[in-house]
Write a protein that holds these residues in place. Structure first.
Motif, PDB file in Angstrom:
ATOM      1  N   ALA A   1       1.137  -1.598  -0.105  1.00  0.00           N
ATOM      2  CA  ALA A   1      -0.058  -0.276  -0.457  1.00  0.00           C
ATOM      3  C   ALA A   1       1.115   0.969  -0.058  1.00  0.00           C
ATOM      4  CB  ALA A   1      -0.475  -0.252   0.861  1.00  0.00           C
TER       5      ALA A   1
ATOM      6  N   GLU B   1       0.817   7.193  -6.907  1.00  0.00           N
ATOM      7  CA  GLU B   1      -0.076   7.648  -7.008  1.00  0.00           C
ATOM      8  C   GLU B   1       0.373   9.418  -6.727  1.00  0.00           C
ATOM      9  OE1 GLU B   1      -2.465   7.189  -8.643  1.00  0.00           O
ATOM     10  OE2 GLU B   1      -2.504   5.354  -8.760  1.00  0.00           O
TER      11      GLU B   1
ATOM     12  N   GLU C   1       2.660   1.909  -3.306  1.00  0.00           N
ATOM     13  CA  GLU C   1       0.756   2.256  -4.538  1.00  0.00           C
ATOM     14  C   GLU C   1       0.995   3.760  -4.035  1.00  0.00           C
ATOM     15  OE1 GLU C   1      -2.153  -0.005  -3.853  1.00  0.00           O
ATOM     16  OE2 GLU C   1      -1.452  -1.868  -4.970  1.00  0.00           O
ATOM     17  N   LEU C   2       0.797   4.101  -2.886  1.00  0.00           N
ATOM     18  CA  LEU C   2       0.912   5.629  -2.055  1.00  0.00           C
ATOM     19  C   LEU C   2       1.504   6.705  -2.997  1.00  0.00           C
ATOM     20  CD1 LEU C   2      -0.838   7.518  -0.826  1.00  0.00           C
ATOM     21  CD2 LEU C   2       0.250   7.108   1.145  1.00  0.00           C
TER      22      LEU C   2
ATOM     23  N   VAL D   1      -6.514   4.007  -1.715  1.00  0.00           N
ATOM     24  CA  VAL D   1      -5.208   4.851  -2.165  1.00  0.00           C
ATOM     25  C   VAL D   1      -4.975   5.930  -0.584  1.00  0.00           C
ATOM     26  CG1 VAL D   1      -2.735   6.351  -2.702  1.00  0.00           C
ATOM     27  CG2 VAL D   1      -4.506   4.121  -4.234  1.00  0.00           C
TER      28      VAL D   1
END
Length: 432
Positions: free
Chosen positions: A91, A98, A94-95, A177
């Motif tokens: 996570a 982004e 992915e954050l 997210v």
């Protein structure tokens, strides 16, 4: 006519190919992992309500440790504090992606999911507090209904969806997210007790060493795996929930690619760990967290005790209102606008689906209610609230899917009749 430069950018409109590939990979993995998660939860519930429930408890409470790291945990805690760290590490990567190269890198595109996610966390918490206050219950569980289980939600969406717009899945993924970041901050800030500052200083020193390794482009897993384990152990012994170490490591890993580099360290890490996280770590956590004894009396207490009732209302009502109203306000008062492929009815159905608060909600429930009896009630409430959200979302999504299927069939029929493809574009109006 409004100048093109002043038009508001669509949220998750036409994405560059790398972004589309990244979203597609995440969706495929999370969807499959969600189905495995669902199976693990069913096994846990069945096992805990059979004559062999004693064996389930014995396995969950069996403890073993690593003396060199100062750890002696039960199997259940190894799953929640250890394996779940992989989920939060993914996570975190992915954050970071982004924020650096994805949809959250500019205010205009970030406004919609950020506002929707924040409202989707604030409203359930407020609804829980109101319910617990009126009933004279404990306010400790205010954070339980705030988190959405993205893997579970995507799995449900995958089962129900055949003709729904792809933008709906992308909306859910990006929303999650921000939701994950909120859950991470809540765990780090509000569920930290008995701090060991020496261990925390060691953990932050380890994170700084990790940053230097990334900064100077040092390669080799033999540097990072032992360092990551040490950081995790120090974070745990420091009194901060160990999963925060996973997020911190994920945020430090470099996301941008150097010249001639096929994948960044964050991409390589996510590619390697995502299947392990979604297919092993999270399901094992669910297996040892979702095993609660369910009876008519326990189900009755969900709706008569203020704390579990607050969790159910927060997940089913609070999530729906928070995300839908937040999305509307963002589209109405900021430069972001809803993807033209989506109708507001789609957003409402998605907001209901976001009421599935399984993995992180169970984790926060354990942290908020250390007493096993109270924790059992909260876990039952999470399961009931998530099940109600699934049922309501299934009805809404099936209806939306039927509408899009009819539109698709009509479009193809018109093409077949005249031999010329129709130029068709959905208006996104609720009537469709």
């Amino acid at each position: 006519m409004v100048a093109a430069s002043r038009e508001r950018p669509p949220f998750l409109g036409i994405l560059p190919l790398p972004e589309r590939n990244a979203v597609a990979r995440a969706l495929r993995t999370e969807t499959t992992g969600g189905l495995v998660l669902l199976a693990a939860a069913v096994v846990a519930l069945v096992w805990a309500n059979t004559p062999w429930s004693g064996a389930y408890e014995a396995i969950r409470e069996f403890s073993f440790g690593i003396p060199a790291l100062g750890l002696d945990l039960t199997v259940g805690h190894w799953a929640s504090d250890g394996l779940l760290t992989l989920f939060f590490l993914v996570a975190g990567t992915e954050l970071k992606r982004e924020l650096v190269v994805g949809e959250l890198r500019t205010p205009a595109t970030a406004a919609l999911p950020v506002i929707a996610a924040l409202c989707g966390m604030a409203v359930p918490a407020a609804l829980y507090v109101a319910t617990a206050s009126v009933g004279g219950g404990s306010l400790e569980g205010w954070a339980v209904p705030m988190a959405t289980d993205i893997a579970f939600a995507l799995a449900v969406l995958a089962v129900l969806s055949t003709h729904l717009p792809a933008a709906l899945r992308a909306f859910l993924l990006t929303l999650a997210v921000v939701d994950d970041l909120g859950a991470i901050l809540i765990i780090a800030v509000f569920f930290t007790h008995d701090l060991n500052f020496a261990a925390l200083v060691g953990a932050f020193a380890g994170l700084f060493v990790l940053y230097l390794l990334q900064r100077f482009r040092v390669r080799g897993w033999w540097w990072y795996v032992p360092l990551g384990v040490v950081i995790w152990a120090l974070m745990y012994n420091g009194g901060v929930h160990a999963t925060v170490a996973g997020v911190a490591i994920g945020l430090i890993l470099r996301t941008t690619r150097d010249k001639g580099e096929k994948a960044s360290p964050a991409e390589r890490t996510s590619h390697l760990l995502h299947p392990v996280s979604a297919g092993v770590a999270v399901p094992l956590f669910a297996l040892f967290a979702a095993g609660v004894g369910v009876s008519a009396a326990s189900l009755g207490e969900v709706f008569t005790r203020p704390e579990p009732l607050g969790v159910v209302l927060g997940l089913v009502v609070g999530k729906t209102l928070g995300i839908f109203i937040g999305t509307y306000l963002a589209a109405r008062f900021t430069r972001a606008r809803l993807n033209p492929d989506l109708a507001w009815a789609d957003v409402f159905a998605l907001a209901v689906l976001a009421g599935i608060g399984f993995t992180v909600a169970l984790l926060i429930g354990e942290l908020a209610f250390p007493d096993p009896a109270a924790a059992e009630h909260i876990k039952t409430a999470v399961l009931v609230g998530s099940l109600v959200a699934v049922a309501l979302a299934a009805l809404l999504l099936r209806r939306r899917n039927g509408i899009y299927r009819r539109l698709y069939e009509e479009e193809n029929r018109d093409d077949d009749e005249d031999g010329v493809p129709d130029i068709y574009q959905r208006t996104g109006s609720p009537e469709q």
